[in-house]
Scaffold this motif. Structure first.
Motif: not given
Length: 308
Positions: A94-96, A121-139
């Motif tokens: 889901x991060x891609x 599926x979901x991501x917790x509070x992390x400062x990271x980015x998806x493969x499409x340059x969205x913030x991981x949580x929002x993406x």
């Protein structure tokens, strides 16, 4: 006397903690024979417990998971626990966005039904980015499920009456969306809260758009669950949270109950767009029921995932 006071204090504390962790169980025994269920992140936690429960009711259960090895092990366990061999996995990240599109193409080619889609599926509070340059949580939490649901919406309508259940969190109430910066990724906790608020708006707008078309949508807060979300953090944080979760959080099986309830119960049929927790409807904060914001988020999400 001191010992007596200590024992009483310990007993009272235990009863308070026990009361805090009490949740309703879904008592609906409705069968799902002939139905197809898709669960994202169904290899662990709430998703896996949901998969077991729905497979026990006779459903064909498909789990979408990015880790193939974990998916294989989960499928084997779900089959054993549910005594249902009609359980399988499909690779989904889901991060891609490309992975989501490929998954949907493959799913639509292989599966002729989709009765229940569970966006778990979901991501917790992390400062990271998806493969499409969205913030991981929002993406992942919002945009990934937004694209997935839209690409499968035709099949959901064909199989009507069908349901879309999206897991959110009551932490939605601590933030509001900023349309100048939907991709906010500064303070991890706030990023997570915004993604969960987006889940609430998404459910409401999906319900509005599918009204009269046989697709119902529900947002579910499962409670604070003893799941494996801490794997994204340091060992010290994981140890601390393990103690806290043991004391205050509920087991995954219990956390899955409201999801199961919204998937099988006939009593929710007239509550499309609703927000549920503890196997019953719950109230949303007034700002989270703004249909104008929900529509605006939908349109912005279409542009972001290049769906419009």
């Amino acid at each position: 006397m001191y010992l007596l006071y200590t024992v009483i204090a310990g007993l009272v504390s235990y009863l308070i903690l026990k009361w805090m962790k009490m949740r309703r169980y879904c008592t609906d025994v409705k069968r799902l024979d002939g139905k197809t269920v898709l669960i994202t992140g169904g290899n662990s936690g709430i998703g896996k417990e949901t998969a077991v429960a729905l497979a026990m009711r006779g459903a064909r259960v498909i789990i979408g998971c990015r880790d193939v090895d974990k998916a294989r092990k989960a499928v084997k366990d779900i089959k054993a626990r549910s005594h249902n061999v009609n359980v399988l996995y499909m690779e989904l990240d889901l991060a891609n966005m490309r992975s989501i599109r490929e998954f949907c193409t493959s799913f639509l080619q292989k599966e002729k039904r989709l009765d229940i889609l569970i966006n778990n599926a979901g991501m917790p509070s992390v400062l990271d980015w998806t493969d499409d340059n969205f913030s991981m949580c929002f993406g992942v939490n919002h945009l990934g499920h937004f694209l997935l649901t839209n690409l499968l919406l035709g099949r959901l309508k064909e199989t009507a009456p069908s349901r879309v259940i999206t897991l959110t969190c009551e932490n939605y109430k601590y933030q509001k969306l900023d349309f100048q910066d939907l991709n906010y990724n500064l303070l991890p906790f706030f990023t997570y809260c915004r993604s969960k608020l987006a889940n609430v708006y998404f459910t409401q707008e999906l319900a509005r758009m599918t009204e009269g078309k046989g697709v119902s949508a529900y947002a579910v807060h499962p409670g604070y669950v003893q799941s494996g979300w801490t794997c994204h953090y340091s060992i010290l944080f994981r140890i601390l949270m393990k103690v806290i979760m043991f004391m205050f959080f509920i087991p995954c099986e219990m956390g899955a109950q409201t999801v199961i309830y919204c998937a099988v119960s006939d009593t929710v049929a007239g509550s499309s767009g609703g927000y549920f927790t503890d196997c019953r409807p719950a109230r949303l904060r007034p700002f989270a029921k703004d249909s104008g914001v929900a529509k605006k988020l939908w349109e912005a999400s279409e542009r972001l995932v290049k769906l419009a």
